[in-house]
Design a protein around this motif. Sequence first.
Motif, PDB file in Angstrom:
ATOM      1  N   TYR A   1       0.851  -1.191   0.000  1.00  0.00           N
ATOM      2  CA  TYR A   1       0.000   0.000   0.000  1.00  0.00           C
ATOM      3  C   TYR A   1       0.882   1.234   0.000  1.00  0.00           C
ATOM      4  O   TYR A   1       2.000   1.215   0.480  1.00  0.00           O
TER       5      TYR A   1
ATOM      6  N   LEU B   1      -4.917   4.970   2.619  1.00  0.00           N
ATOM      7  CA  LEU B   1      -4.080   3.892   2.080  1.00  0.00           C
ATOM      8  C   LEU B   1      -4.680   3.383   0.776  1.00  0.00           C
ATOM      9  O   LEU B   1      -5.876   3.118   0.698  1.00  0.00           O
TER      10      LEU B   1
ATOM     11  N   PHE C   1       3.507   0.860   2.896  1.00  0.00           N
ATOM     12  CA  PHE C   1       3.270  -0.183   3.887  1.00  0.00           C
ATOM     13  C   PHE C   1       3.117  -1.527   3.199  1.00  0.00           C
ATOM     14  O   PHE C   1       2.387  -1.661   2.216  1.00  0.00           O
TER      15      PHE C   1
ATOM     16  N   PHE D   1       0.328  -5.444   9.270  1.00  0.00           N
ATOM     17  CA  PHE D   1       1.085  -4.434   8.552  1.00  0.00           C
ATOM     18  C   PHE D   1       2.485  -4.264   9.118  1.00  0.00           C
ATOM     19  O   PHE D   1       2.713  -4.399  10.331  1.00  0.00           O
ATOM     20  N   GLY D   2       3.414  -3.934   8.221  1.00  0.00           N
ATOM     21  CA  GLY D   2       4.757  -3.590   8.622  1.00  0.00           C
ATOM     22  C   GLY D   2       4.827  -2.157   9.105  1.00  0.00           C
ATOM     23  O   GLY D   2       3.833  -1.429   9.072  1.00  0.00           O
ATOM     24  N   PRO D   3       6.016  -1.710   9.523  1.00  0.00           N
ATOM     25  CA  PRO D   3       6.171  -0.367  10.092  1.00  0.00           C
ATOM     26  C   PRO D   3       6.208   0.747   9.059  1.00  0.00           C
ATOM     27  O   PRO D   3       6.100   1.918   9.410  1.00  0.00           O
TER      28      PRO D   3
ATOM     29  N   TYR E   1      -9.975  -1.256  11.570  1.00  0.00           N
ATOM     30  CA  TYR E   1      -8.540  -1.144  11.781  1.00  0.00           C
ATOM     31  C   TYR E   1      -8.275   0.224  12.393  1.00  0.00           C
ATOM     32  O   TYR E   1      -9.090   1.139  12.275  1.00  0.00           O
TER      33      TYR E   1
ATOM     34  N   GLN F   1      -4.897   3.195  13.034  1.00  0.00           N
ATOM     35  CA  GLN F   1      -3.531   3.557  12.708  1.00  0.00           C
ATOM     36  C   GLN F   1      -3.072   4.645  13.673  1.00  0.00           C
ATOM     37  O   GLN F   1      -3.572   5.769  13.624  1.00  0.00           O
TER      38      GLN F   1
ATOM     39  N   SER G   1       2.172   7.429  12.465  1.00  0.00           N
ATOM     40  CA  SER G   1       3.429   6.961  11.891  1.00  0.00           C
ATOM     41  C   SER G   1       3.614   5.448  11.939  1.00  0.00           C
ATOM     42  O   SER G   1       4.680   4.965  11.576  1.00  0.00           O
ATOM     43  N   GLN G   2       2.608   4.708  12.381  1.00  0.00           N
ATOM     44  CA  GLN G   2       2.726   3.256  12.405  1.00  0.00           C
ATOM     45  C   GLN G   2       1.855   2.630  11.321  1.00  0.00           C
ATOM     46  O   GLN G   2       1.009   3.289  10.721  1.00  0.00           O
ATOM     47  N   GLY G   3       2.049   1.344  11.072  1.00  0.00           N
ATOM     48  CA  GLY G   3       1.188   0.632  10.155  1.00  0.00           C
ATOM     49  C   GLY G   3      -0.171   0.382  10.783  1.00  0.00           C
ATOM     50  O   GLY G   3      -0.301   0.325  12.009  1.00  0.00           O
ATOM     51  N   PRO G   4      -1.208   0.229   9.966  1.00  0.00           N
ATOM     52  CA  PRO G   4      -2.539  -0.055  10.512  1.00  0.00           C
ATOM     53  C   PRO G   4      -2.550  -1.343  11.339  1.00  0.00           C
ATOM     54  O   PRO G   4      -1.768  -2.254  11.093  1.00  0.00           O
TER      55      PRO G   4
ATOM     56  N   TYR H   1      -5.183  -4.320  13.009  1.00  0.00           N
ATOM     57  CA  TYR H   1      -6.511  -4.928  13.027  1.00  0.00           C
ATOM     58  C   TYR H   1      -7.125  -4.810  14.427  1.00  0.00           C
ATOM     59  O   TYR H   1      -6.445  -4.998  15.443  1.00  0.00           O
TER      60      TYR H   1
ATOM     61  N   TYR I   1     -10.419   3.125  11.041  1.00  0.00           N
ATOM     62  CA  TYR I   1     -10.986   2.873   9.727  1.00  0.00           C
ATOM     63  C   TYR I   1     -12.052   1.779   9.806  1.00  0.00           C
ATOM     64  O   TYR I   1     -11.798   0.696  10.352  1.00  0.00           O
TER      65      TYR I   1
ATOM     66  N   LEU J   1      -8.740  -4.973   1.219  1.00  0.00           N
ATOM     67  CA  LEU J   1      -9.153  -3.865   2.076  1.00  0.00           C
ATOM     68  C   LEU J   1      -9.137  -2.571   1.289  1.00  0.00           C
ATOM     69  O   LEU J   1      -8.191  -2.292   0.571  1.00  0.00           O
TER      70      LEU J   1
ATOM     71  N   PHE K   1      -9.352   1.296   2.171  1.00  0.00           N
ATOM     72  CA  PHE K   1      -9.345   2.251   3.273  1.00  0.00           C
ATOM     73  C   PHE K   1      -9.929   3.584   2.829  1.00  0.00           C
ATOM     74  O   PHE K   1      -9.557   4.116   1.799  1.00  0.00           O
TER      75      PHE K   1
END
Lengths: 113, 113
Positions: free
Chosen positions: A35, A43, A90, A104-106, B36, B38, B41-44, B46, B87, B101, B103
Amino acid sequence: DAGITQSPRYKITETGRQVTLMCHQTWSHSYMFWYRQDLGHGLRLIYYSAAADITDKGEVPDGYVVSRSKTENFPLTLESATRSQTSVYFCASSEGSGRNEQFFGPGTRLTVL
Amino acid sequence: DAKTTQPPSMDCAEGRAANLPCNHSTISGNEYVYWYRQIHSQGPQYIIHGLKNNETNEMASLIITEDRKSSTLILPHATLRDTAVYYCIVRVVYGGSQGNLIFGKGTKLSVKP
């Protein structure tokens, strides 16, 4: 370390350069996703992969290339970076694309000058 | 076109329940409601999902109306760490691109001391 990792976390490049963003997951999840997140757009899905050697386009695939030779890795390549590709990227993975949650990754913050 | 509608922002006092609404009036019978969040600055991440019954897990509760046209995510005792963009997403359960997904812009929840 277990989980999903992305590298690099920050990258600055110039217009026209090739850039590869790496994504690695240790869960052996079959599905992986890329994403991008821009202000005002939320996203948006670039590409996804259902398994090794199976990839498909998402909402915004133009200018990107992906490959998946191994289940655990899903690199994203910008073949000729443009300023409009400046974004936060992401990567995510899931056991399936049905009811399963995505992890999700960072993120990788990419700046194209 | 958006499949869900959420308020752009909400405030909640620390320790109180946070109730985040979502309208999904065009939801179809094979679509689940996912939430979800977020954190900056981080990934989403769940939170929870459901089809038509109310669901609860260690993070939150999901209340879906009988006609399934709207839902509410409840954080029973909000903390400062719950400040994030939330989200609400509807998605089908089977695979392929329709299971991905999508968003929207979400609701920015600010938990205040």
